[in-house]
Design an enzyme around this catalytic site. Structure first.
Site, PDB file in Angstrom:
ATOM      1  CG  ASP A 295      -1.876   1.159   1.257  1.00 48.09           C
ATOM      2  OD1 ASP A 295      -2.127   1.744   0.186  1.00 48.09           O
ATOM      3  OD2 ASP A 295      -2.366   1.508   2.348  1.00 48.09           O
TER       4      ASP A 295
ATOM      5  CD  GLU B   3       1.771   0.223   6.000  1.00 45.41           C
ATOM      6  OE1 GLU B   3       2.646  -0.368   6.636  1.00 45.41           O
ATOM      7  OE2 GLU B   3       0.877   0.904   6.540  1.00 45.41           O
TER       8      GLU B   3
ATOM      9  CG  ASP C  52      -1.233  -1.826   6.107  1.00 48.81           C
ATOM     10  OD1 ASP C  52      -1.769  -0.791   5.679  1.00 48.81           O
ATOM     11  OD2 ASP C  52      -1.264  -2.167   7.300  1.00 48.81           O
TER      12      ASP C  52
END
Length: 576
Positions: free
Chosen positions: A316, A319, A351
């Site tokens: 992601d 992140e 994530d």
């Protein structure tokens, strides 16, 4: 007492009773100020109180009486002092009664200071024992002079990475052998196990701190003009070449994971669950996703025969501090794995996840049934307090990927994480038992990246001989969903059904997991249907109405406490 000066008192004042400690504190303060660290105010207070203190201090522990000194800072000074004494042959610095100057060579001071810095950083364990030739101690028993120990950086330490990066730059572009700091960090990070931008837990230092050692040993030349640049000296070039030769057969973590190298150099990771893909650890329950269909089911059917696709880790974008940001810690960690197939995308849920992409048709992407939610321990505590924890678990539970992994990173000693550590451990236990998520705890971002790299390799092996197929619709059995469908269906902004809203409402109650909420809404799909059922009950019957409903694979009861809480929450009247 009278004297020859007309009875005037003569006072002897130490101008700097603790010059070594002061110099080290100035060094730390300047570095913290440059990096805009949160530690800068504390270090300034410590430096001010040290400069005003009139008496000499023998150890870092004694500094605890002054303002600004916590246990970590005192311990750091003790470690550095020990290294200082080791490099001066065990003798304490001699202090004159007036000026309090250290009676030793400036070159030796510089070497010991940088060596002790490196020891505190724990990047080059051999550095703290190295001595310069001009300060080699003599062997009193034999009368012979000991050979000086030659400095050699530890494999994939900060010093190693800097030397290798500068040598690569010299070989690739001899006309531009000198690099600025950020350029050098970008090239060096893939060669180091430690971060050049994020300090280790409970430490002030990063891998970049090793630069002081290299400069002091005249292996790296620092040129200061309009922009500070760094380049290898002749000795540095020779050492870098020697280091590469000595370590040429030493496998990296990337080699161990992706190229079948021996695993003896891999540190064991603390794994709370066996996460072998396709193994017995995979939850055997049949998950009924509550995903809303967002695409037509008669869309193109994707078929991927064995060995026709690559397994790719998706990260992601949120992140990271920005994929284009050269010194982002997350991006830097994954750069250490050149054989890891990974991409950065905007994920609506989780994530990290994995896709199978067709080798020839790049538009054909199927999501593998694994998803990871990563939390640092302090963020984990914050998510519990502000309610994000339960909402995220709800969305993960209904995303259609039945292997949900909760990846939690320790935050130093886990002392300042928003909630008592025991409460966080209980929340993780509930996540594992009640929600049936897999839980994996790591010690650092470094180990988290390693875990994800290993998972990617294991998934690649698991799926390489499998025939994959899917559509733009929910996963069912072995049929997978496309990435486009997965991301659109997981969007926070998409309309929720009444049942989905009811589940989100229920999981806010203490002790009510997603599994229990799903069991309740299977019988009473809306709040109105449950309230209607309550209206036909007495208070006692209403409080126990949901107690015997079964949830999860083990068919446990929802229980009387949860049943009573929901009744009191929805009926809106005082119950005795």
């Amino acid at each position: 007492m009278s004297n020859g000066n007309g009875g005037k008192r003569i006072t002897l004042k130490r101008s700097r009773p603790n010059p070594i400690f002061e110099d080290w504190l100035k060094e730390l303060h300047e570095e913290a100020k440059e990096k805009k660290s949160k530690l800068e105010p504390m270090l300034k207070e410590a430096l001010d109180s040290m400069s005003k203190y009139p008496l000499p201090l023998k150890s870092g522990a004694e500094c605890a009486i002054l303002k600004g000194f916590d246990k970590k800072l005192c311990r750091f000074l003790d470690i550095r002092l020990e290294a200082y004494y080791n490099n001066t042959n065990g003798s304490e610095p001699k202090v004159s009664s007036q000026t309090c100057t250290v009676s030793m060579k400036s070159s030796s001071t510089q070497t010991s200071t940088s060596d002790s810095t490196n020891m505190a950083n724990n990047n080059d364990s051999s550095t703290s024992n190295s001595l310069n030739a001009d300060s080699a101690p003599s062997d009193s028993s034999s009368g012979q002079t000991k050979k000086p120990r030659i400095f050699k950086p530890v494999f994939r330490s900060g010093s190693y990475a800097i030397l290798v990066a500068l040598l690569e730059q010299l070989r690739n572009n001899p006309l531009k052998s000198a690099l600025e700091k950020q350029e050098l960090i970008s090239l060096a990070q893939p060669h180091s196990e430690e971060s050049f931008s994020r300090p280790k837990p409970n430490s002030f230092y990063t891998a970049w701190s090793s630069m002081k050692t290299l400069i002091s040993k005249r292996l790296v030349v620092c040129t200061r003009s309009k922009k500070t640049t760094y380049s290898l000296s002749d000795d540095g070039i020779a050492l870098a070449i020697q280091v590469l030769e000595d370590y040429k057969d030493r496998p990296t973590v990337n080699d161990v994971i992706f190229n079948g190298a021996p695993t003896s150099n891999l540190n064991p990771m603390r794994n709370q669950d066996n996460l072998t893909p396709g193994g017995s650890s995979t939850s055997s329950q049949t998950v009924t996703p509550v995903l809303s269909q967002t695409s037509s089911s008669d869309s193109v059917f994707i078929d991927m025969p064995p060995d026709s696709f690559h397994v790719i880790l998706l990260i992601d974008k949120n992140e990271t501090g920005g994929v284009s940001k050269k010194d982002d810690p997350t991006v830097a960690q994954f750069k250490k794995y050149p054989d890891l197939k990974h991409e950065y995308r905007s994920l609506k849920i989780g994530d990290f996840t994995w896709i199978a992409r067709h080798k020839s048709n790049k538009d054909h992407e199927l999501v593998l049934p694994y998803i990871v939610e990563r939390k640092r321990m302090d963020d984990f505590g914050s998510s519990i307090k502000d309610g994000r924890f339960h909402e995220q678990k709800f969305r993960l539970r209904k995303c259609g990927l039945y292997n949900v992994i909760y990846l939690v990173e320790n935050y130093g000693s886990n002392k300042h994480v928003g909630l008592p550590f025991q409460s966080l451990m209980q929340a993780l236990a509930n996540t594992r038992v009640q929600d049936q998520f897999k839980v994996h705890v790591t010690d650092s971002l470094n180990n988290s990246a390693r875990f994800l790299a290993m998972m990617t390799k294991r998934l690649t092996i698991e799926y390489k001989d499998k025939h994959l197929f899917g559509r733009n619709q929910e996963s069912q059995g072995e049929k997978l969903m496309t990435f486009d469908y997965f991301n659109k269906a997981s969007s926070k902004s998409k309309p929720l059904t009444v049942t989905e809203m009811f589940i989100k409402l229920l999981v806010q109650l203490k002790g009510l997991s997603v599994e229990k909420a799903l069991a309740i809404t299977k019988v009473y799909s809306t709040p109105k249907s449950l309230i209607t059922a309550y209206e036909k009950c007495t208070q006692r019957e209403g409080e126990t109405l949901l107690a015997n409903l079964k949830y999860g694979t083990q068919n446990r009861n929802v229980g009387p406490k949860i049943s009573k809480s929901i009744y009191r929450f929805l009926v809106w009247k005082e119950c005795e």
